[in-house]
Design a protein around this motif. Sequence first.
Motif, PDB file in Angstrom:
ATOM      1  N   THR A 250       0.965  -1.006  -0.211  1.00  0.00           N
ATOM      2  CA  THR A 250       0.284  -0.003   0.675  1.00  0.00           C
ATOM      3  C   THR A 250       0.757   1.094  -0.016  1.00  0.00           C
ATOM      4  N   LEU A 251       2.274   0.979   0.668  1.00  0.00           N
ATOM      5  CA  LEU A 251       3.048   2.558   0.721  1.00  0.00           C
ATOM      6  C   LEU A 251       3.843   2.650  -0.978  1.00  0.00           C
ATOM      7  N   ILE A 252       3.677   1.929  -1.856  1.00  0.00           N
ATOM      8  CA  ILE A 252       4.131   1.890  -3.166  1.00  0.00           C
ATOM      9  C   ILE A 252       4.134   3.309  -3.844  1.00  0.00           C
ATOM     10  N   SER A 253       3.316   3.653  -3.602  1.00  0.00           N
ATOM     11  CA  SER A 253       2.515   4.592  -4.305  1.00  0.00           C
ATOM     12  C   SER A 253       3.325   5.534  -3.807  1.00  0.00           C
ATOM     13  N   PHE A 254       3.194   6.099  -2.498  1.00  0.00           N
ATOM     14  CA  PHE A 254       3.732   7.033  -2.043  1.00  0.00           C
ATOM     15  C   PHE A 254       5.521   7.087  -1.968  1.00  0.00           C
ATOM     16  N   TYR A 255       5.887   5.487  -2.217  1.00  0.00           N
ATOM     17  CA  TYR A 255       7.558   5.651  -2.478  1.00  0.00           C
ATOM     18  C   TYR A 255       8.257   6.107  -3.834  1.00  0.00           C
TER      19      TYR A 255
ATOM     20  N   LEU B  44       7.756  -7.964  -5.922  1.00  0.00           N
ATOM     21  CA  LEU B  44       6.857  -7.024  -6.014  1.00  0.00           C
ATOM     22  C   LEU B  44       7.213  -5.254  -6.371  1.00  0.00           C
ATOM     23  N   SER B  45       8.647  -4.651  -5.767  1.00  0.00           N
ATOM     24  CA  SER B  45       9.113  -3.711  -6.235  1.00  0.00           C
ATOM     25  C   SER B  45       9.091  -3.586  -7.967  1.00  0.00           C
ATOM     26  N   GLU B  46       9.046  -4.538  -8.152  1.00  0.00           N
ATOM     27  CA  GLU B  46       9.808  -4.944  -9.548  1.00  0.00           C
ATOM     28  C   GLU B  46       8.694  -4.702 -10.826  1.00  0.00           C
ATOM     29  N   LEU B  47       7.511  -5.164 -10.114  1.00  0.00           N
ATOM     30  CA  LEU B  47       6.820  -5.269 -11.033  1.00  0.00           C
ATOM     31  C   LEU B  47       5.746  -4.441 -11.647  1.00  0.00           C
ATOM     32  N   ILE B  48       6.727  -2.791 -11.305  1.00  0.00           N
ATOM     33  CA  ILE B  48       5.997  -1.693 -11.549  1.00  0.00           C
ATOM     34  C   ILE B  48       6.951  -1.054 -12.071  1.00  0.00           C
ATOM     35  N   GLY B  49       6.230  -0.249 -12.888  1.00  0.00           N
ATOM     36  CA  GLY B  49       7.664   0.337 -13.768  1.00  0.00           C
ATOM     37  C   GLY B  49       9.511   0.076 -14.015  1.00  0.00           C
ATOM     38  N   SER B  50       9.320  -1.657 -13.634  1.00  0.00           N
ATOM     39  CA  SER B  50      11.230  -1.488 -13.873  1.00  0.00           C
ATOM     40  C   SER B  50      10.587  -2.149 -15.383  1.00  0.00           C
ATOM     41  N   THR B  51      11.470  -1.807 -15.537  1.00  0.00           N
ATOM     42  CA  THR B  51      12.095  -2.935 -16.883  1.00  0.00           C
ATOM     43  C   THR B  51      13.383  -3.109 -16.976  1.00  0.00           C
ATOM     44  N   VAL B  52      13.925  -3.773 -15.197  1.00  0.00           N
ATOM     45  CA  VAL B  52      15.007  -5.023 -15.284  1.00  0.00           C
ATOM     46  C   VAL B  52      15.013  -5.641 -14.193  1.00  0.00           C
ATOM     47  N   GLY B  53      15.324  -6.733 -13.993  1.00  0.00           N
ATOM     48  CA  GLY B  53      15.052  -7.693 -12.888  1.00  0.00           C
ATOM     49  C   GLY B  53      13.890  -9.080 -12.821  1.00  0.00           C
TER      50      GLY B  53
ATOM     51  N   GLN C 128      11.907   0.883  -5.335  1.00  0.00           N
ATOM     52  CA  GLN C 128      12.671  -0.650  -4.808  1.00  0.00           C
ATOM     53  C   GLN C 128      13.202  -1.109  -3.169  1.00  0.00           C
ATOM     54  N   VAL C 129      14.108  -0.317  -2.999  1.00  0.00           N
ATOM     55  CA  VAL C 129      15.047  -0.521  -1.189  1.00  0.00           C
ATOM     56  C   VAL C 129      14.105   0.186  -0.779  1.00  0.00           C
ATOM     57  N   ALA C 130      13.496   1.078  -0.795  1.00  0.00           N
ATOM     58  CA  ALA C 130      12.570   2.072  -0.147  1.00  0.00           C
ATOM     59  C   ALA C 130      11.383   0.610   0.869  1.00  0.00           C
ATOM     60  N   THR C 131      10.549   0.035   0.057  1.00  0.00           N
ATOM     61  CA  THR C 131       9.585  -0.671  -0.062  1.00  0.00           C
ATOM     62  C   THR C 131      10.045  -2.170   0.428  1.00  0.00           C
ATOM     63  N   ILE C 132      11.185  -2.130   0.305  1.00  0.00           N
ATOM     64  CA  ILE C 132      12.411  -3.564   0.510  1.00  0.00           C
ATOM     65  C   ILE C 132      12.135  -3.266   2.216  1.00  0.00           C
ATOM     66  N   VAL C 133      12.425  -2.479   2.514  1.00  0.00           N
ATOM     67  CA  VAL C 133      13.457  -1.543   3.616  1.00  0.00           C
ATOM     68  C   VAL C 133      11.939  -1.983   5.081  1.00  0.00           C
ATOM     69  N   SER C 134      10.643  -1.093   4.081  1.00  0.00           N
ATOM     70  CA  SER C 134       9.117  -0.544   5.359  1.00  0.00           C
ATOM     71  C   SER C 134       9.340  -2.257   5.524  1.00  0.00           C
ATOM     72  N   GLY C 135       8.729  -2.897   4.752  1.00  0.00           N
ATOM     73  CA  GLY C 135       8.200  -4.491   5.320  1.00  0.00           C
ATOM     74  C   GLY C 135       9.322  -5.327   5.920  1.00  0.00           C
ATOM     75  N   VAL C 136      10.871  -5.065   5.587  1.00  0.00           N
ATOM     76  CA  VAL C 136      11.342  -6.033   6.226  1.00  0.00           C
ATOM     77  C   VAL C 136      11.784  -5.811   7.668  1.00  0.00           C
ATOM     78  N   ILE C 137      11.448  -4.181   8.158  1.00  0.00           N
ATOM     79  CA  ILE C 137      12.528  -4.280   9.345  1.00  0.00           C
ATOM     80  C   ILE C 137      12.046  -4.517  10.492  1.00  0.00           C
ATOM     81  N   TRP C 138      10.393  -4.859  10.662  1.00  0.00           N
ATOM     82  CA  TRP C 138       9.907  -5.470  11.418  1.00  0.00           C
ATOM     83  C   TRP C 138      10.107  -6.467  12.669  1.00  0.00           C
ATOM     84  N   PRO C 139      10.255  -7.416  11.369  1.00  0.00           N
ATOM     85  CA  PRO C 139      10.847  -9.253  11.666  1.00  0.00           C
ATOM     86  C   PRO C 139      12.151  -9.092  13.055  1.00  0.00           C
TER      87      PRO C 139
END
Length: 271
Positions: A122-127, A209-218, A138-149
């Motif tokens: 849900t935060l991808i649009s903000f990022y 997930l972060s590479e599904l939107i607007g990415s041309t590589v990955g 893409q890195v911000a998307t990963i950090v926002s979900g990975v930091i909690w555990p």
Amino acid sequence: MSRAGTAARGVITGAVSRFWLAAALVAVWEVATRIIQESYFPPPSQIVATMYELWFSGPASRLFLTQDALDDFGHSLYNLFGGWALACLAGVAVGITLGLSRTLADYVEPMVHFGRAVPPPTLISFYIVAFQLGTPMQVATIVSGVIWPVLLNTTDGVRTVEQLHLDSAEVFGVRGIRRLLWIIIPGAAPKIVAGLRISLGLALILMVLSELIGSTVGIGSLLIGAQRSFELPQMWAGIVILGVLGYLLNAVFVAVEKRVLRWHLNARSAT
């Protein structure tokens, strides 16, 4: 039989005992897809051939990796490990702080639980607005979900350090940074490492997930591109390579964990 021969035989036997079920399932998959002949479900042999053509048919000087492999794997793994490393550093630092200060935790923990309840997609649009399309988003998307555990496991680990160890450190004058490095972090290490392991799996998911939107590589970009162009063998090749990557990352992490926490595992086995 020599000791080396016995060890080699043991390794082979162990590998066969672990992977026979996977081999049987692949064989059933191959037979079933050839009988059904459904284009949406290509047989494993076709998927493997597509993987070879896409990524592993390069020159020997590049370890048989194609240019697509270098582009896709390099970009995805950079995002994966970059986001995971940033989240781990921040999560451990904040977790230790909250674990040591109950007063601070009383103020901060409501915001922590609110933040971890927000699904990262849900935060991808903000990022996208904040960082534009590309690696920072893409890195911000990963950090926002990975930091909690990592943060929560570290906080819990610090709070559950044996009081006897803390009292002994106080008696022997071990205080301040030495107390943190010699007593608290080693005592919390098993739970910290558990959080790191959980977060690595989440990082792989959020990388795609972060590479599904607007990415041309990955790998994620390849998946969505193959889906849109109905290149189904390529889509399945991406899915399979993600499964293999996840398995290898977990295997490497477990091997490192056994070495780093050998003292903990030996003590638990003895108990």
